[in-house]
Design a protein around this motif. Structure first.
Motif, PDB file in Angstrom:
ATOM      1  N   LEU A 250      -5.227 -21.573 -69.921  1.00 39.16           N
ATOM      2  CA  LEU A 250      -5.760 -21.600 -71.279  1.00 39.16           C
ATOM      3  C   LEU A 250      -6.822 -22.684 -71.484  1.00 39.16           C
ATOM      4  CD1 LEU A 250      -2.510 -21.106 -73.383  1.00 39.16           C
ATOM      5  CD2 LEU A 250      -4.266 -19.415 -72.848  1.00 39.16           C
ATOM      6  N   ASP A 251      -6.974 -23.575 -70.512  1.00 35.00           N
ATOM      7  CA  ASP A 251      -7.926 -24.670 -70.649  1.00 35.00           C
ATOM      8  C   ASP A 251      -9.354 -24.135 -70.701  1.00 35.00           C
ATOM      9  OD1 ASP A 251      -8.932 -27.175 -70.857  1.00 35.00           O
ATOM     10  OD2 ASP A 251      -8.236 -27.872 -68.901  1.00 35.00           O
ATOM     11  N   THR A 252     -10.119 -24.595 -71.696  1.00 37.48           N
ATOM     12  CA  THR A 252     -11.488 -24.109 -71.882  1.00 37.48           C
ATOM     13  C   THR A 252     -12.533 -25.004 -71.231  1.00 37.48           C
ATOM     14  OG1 THR A 252     -11.631 -25.253 -74.003  1.00 37.48           O
ATOM     15  CG2 THR A 252     -10.911 -22.957 -74.038  1.00 37.48           C
ATOM     16  N   GLU A 253     -12.121 -26.167 -70.733  1.00 32.00           N
ATOM     17  CA  GLU A 253     -13.073 -27.061 -70.060  1.00 32.00           C
ATOM     18  C   GLU A 253     -13.485 -26.463 -68.714  1.00 32.00           C
ATOM     19  OE1 GLU A 253     -14.320 -30.061 -71.198  1.00 32.00           O
ATOM     20  OE2 GLU A 253     -13.360 -29.493 -73.078  1.00 32.00           O
ATOM     21  N   PRO A 254     -14.686 -26.836 -68.232  1.00 33.18           N
ATOM     22  CA  PRO A 254     -15.111 -26.319 -66.916  1.00 33.18           C
ATOM     23  C   PRO A 254     -14.156 -26.776 -65.811  1.00 33.18           C
ATOM     24  CG  PRO A 254     -16.912 -27.486 -68.008  1.00 33.18           C
ATOM     25  CD  PRO A 254     -15.704 -27.641 -68.860  1.00 33.18           C
ATOM     26  N   TYR A 255     -13.791 -25.861 -64.929  1.00 33.90           N
ATOM     27  CA  TYR A 255     -12.919 -26.104 -63.780  1.00 33.90           C
ATOM     28  C   TYR A 255     -11.530 -26.594 -64.182  1.00 33.90           C
ATOM     29  CZ  TYR A 255     -17.397 -25.803 -61.452  1.00 33.90           C
ATOM     30  OH  TYR A 255     -18.625 -25.376 -61.021  1.00 33.90           O
TER      31      TYR A 255
ATOM     32  N   LEU B 285       5.179 -20.129 -67.500  1.00 30.52           N
ATOM     33  CA  LEU B 285       4.592 -20.703 -68.705  1.00 30.52           C
ATOM     34  C   LEU B 285       3.638 -21.848 -68.359  1.00 30.52           C
ATOM     35  CD1 LEU B 285       4.554 -20.858 -71.832  1.00 30.52           C
ATOM     36  CD2 LEU B 285       6.401 -22.528 -71.624  1.00 30.52           C
ATOM     37  N   GLY B 286       4.019 -22.698 -67.420  1.00 28.85           N
ATOM     38  CA  GLY B 286       3.159 -23.813 -67.020  1.00 28.85           C
ATOM     39  C   GLY B 286       1.847 -23.337 -66.413  1.00 28.85           C
ATOM     40  N   PHE B 287       1.922 -22.339 -65.534  1.00 28.60           N
ATOM     41  CA  PHE B 287       0.685 -21.813 -64.952  1.00 28.60           C
ATOM     42  C   PHE B 287      -0.169 -21.111 -66.009  1.00 28.60           C
ATOM     43  CE2 PHE B 287       3.088 -22.115 -60.888  1.00 28.60           C
ATOM     44  CZ  PHE B 287       2.194 -22.963 -60.240  1.00 28.60           C
ATOM     45  N   PHE B 288       0.479 -20.452 -66.950  1.00 27.33           N
ATOM     46  CA  PHE B 288      -0.271 -19.812 -68.035  1.00 27.33           C
ATOM     47  C   PHE B 288      -0.964 -20.855 -68.910  1.00 27.33           C
ATOM     48  CE2 PHE B 288      -0.505 -17.973 -72.334  1.00 27.33           C
ATOM     49  CZ  PHE B 288      -1.371 -16.916 -72.058  1.00 27.33           C
TER      50      PHE B 288
ATOM     51  N   PHE C 276     -10.646 -29.050 -66.293  1.00 27.53           N
ATOM     52  CA  PHE C 276     -10.536 -30.499 -66.358  1.00 27.53           C
ATOM     53  C   PHE C 276     -10.178 -31.015 -67.746  1.00 27.53           C
ATOM     54  CE2 PHE C 276     -13.504 -30.862 -62.540  1.00 27.53           C
ATOM     55  CZ  PHE C 276     -12.435 -31.006 -61.678  1.00 27.53           C
ATOM     56  N   GLY C 277      -9.590 -30.193 -68.601  1.00 23.67           N
ATOM     57  CA  GLY C 277      -9.177 -30.623 -69.929  1.00 23.67           C
ATOM     58  C   GLY C 277      -7.715 -31.035 -69.946  1.00 23.67           C
ATOM     59  N   PHE C 278      -7.214 -31.292 -71.147  1.00 18.16           N
ATOM     60  CA  PHE C 278      -5.825 -31.735 -71.317  1.00 18.16           C
ATOM     61  C   PHE C 278      -4.836 -30.690 -70.822  1.00 18.16           C
ATOM     62  CE2 PHE C 278      -2.013 -31.683 -74.025  1.00 18.16           C
ATOM     63  CZ  PHE C 278      -1.460 -32.899 -73.634  1.00 18.16           C
ATOM     64  N   LEU C 279      -5.098 -29.427 -71.120  1.00 18.05           N
ATOM     65  CA  LEU C 279      -4.156 -28.373 -70.731  1.00 18.05           C
ATOM     66  C   LEU C 279      -4.101 -28.189 -69.216  1.00 18.05           C
ATOM     67  CD1 LEU C 279      -4.892 -25.644 -73.424  1.00 18.05           C
ATOM     68  CD2 LEU C 279      -2.977 -27.231 -73.342  1.00 18.05           C
ATOM     69  N   GLY C 280      -5.248 -28.265 -68.558  1.00 17.11           N
ATOM     70  CA  GLY C 280      -5.316 -28.019 -67.122  1.00 17.11           C
ATOM     71  C   GLY C 280      -4.877 -29.185 -66.269  1.00 17.11           C
ATOM     72  N   LEU C 281      -5.069 -30.403 -66.755  1.00 14.43           N
ATOM     73  CA  LEU C 281      -4.751 -31.577 -65.936  1.00 14.43           C
ATOM     74  C   LEU C 281      -3.469 -32.292 -66.334  1.00 14.43           C
ATOM     75  CD1 LEU C 281      -8.205 -33.325 -65.430  1.00 14.43           C
ATOM     76  CD2 LEU C 281      -6.828 -32.125 -63.760  1.00 14.43           C
ATOM     77  N   THR C 282      -2.992 -32.108 -67.550  1.00 13.00           N
ATOM     78  CA  THR C 282      -1.843 -32.878 -68.005  1.00 13.00           C
ATOM     79  C   THR C 282      -0.669 -31.985 -68.393  1.00 13.00           C
ATOM     80  OG1 THR C 282      -3.365 -34.552 -68.840  1.00 13.00           O
ATOM     81  CG2 THR C 282      -1.104 -34.677 -69.595  1.00 13.00           C
ATOM     82  N   LEU C 283      -0.829 -31.196 -69.422  1.00  9.53           N
ATOM     83  CA  LEU C 283       0.296 -30.437 -69.967  1.00  9.53           C
ATOM     84  C   LEU C 283       0.797 -29.360 -69.005  1.00  9.53           C
ATOM     85  CD1 LEU C 283       2.159 -30.089 -72.362  1.00  9.53           C
ATOM     86  CD2 LEU C 283       0.536 -28.458 -73.305  1.00  9.53           C
ATOM     87  N   GLY C 284      -0.100 -28.580 -68.447  1.00 12.85           N
ATOM     88  CA  GLY C 284       0.297 -27.514 -67.529  1.00 12.85           C
ATOM     89  C   GLY C 284       1.066 -28.021 -66.313  1.00 12.85           C
TER      90      GLY C 284
END
Length: 70
Positions: free
Chosen positions: A32-37, A25-28, A39-47
Motif C-alpha cells: 500500500l506504500d505510495t512512495e517510490p520503491y 496482512l503485513g505483506f499487503f 521507502f515510506g512508513f508503510l513499506g519500511l516500518t509498519l509492514g
C-alpha cells in the motif's frame, strides 16, 4: 497417551491460520506504500513489523502445547 495421529492439536492449527493471516496482512500493508520503491512508513516500518509479528505467532503456534486433563 492419546492416540492422536496429527502432529498438532486443533488449537495449534487455529493459531497457525491466524499467523498466516497476519503475515498476509503485513505483506499487503507493504504494497500500500505510495512512495517510490516502498521507502515510506508503510513499506519500511509498519509492514515489516506486522510480518515479524506474524512469524512470532507462527513460532508460538508450533511450540504451544495444550494442557492435558488428568
Amino acid at each position: 497417551m492419546s492416540n492422536n495421529k496429527l502432529a498438532f492439536s486443533k488449537i495449534n492449527y487455529i493459531i497457525m491460520l491466524i499467523g498466516i493471516a497476519v503475515l498476509v496482512l503485513g505483506f499487503f500493508i507493504m504494497t500500500l506504500d505510495t512512495e517510490p520503491y516502498g521507502f515510506g512508513f508503510l513499506g519500511l516500518t509498519l509492514g515489516p513489523i506486522v510480518v515479524i509479528l506474524g512469524f512470532v505467532i507462527e513460532f508460538v503456534a508450533i511450540l504451544y502445547k495444550a494442557k492435558q486433563d488428568q
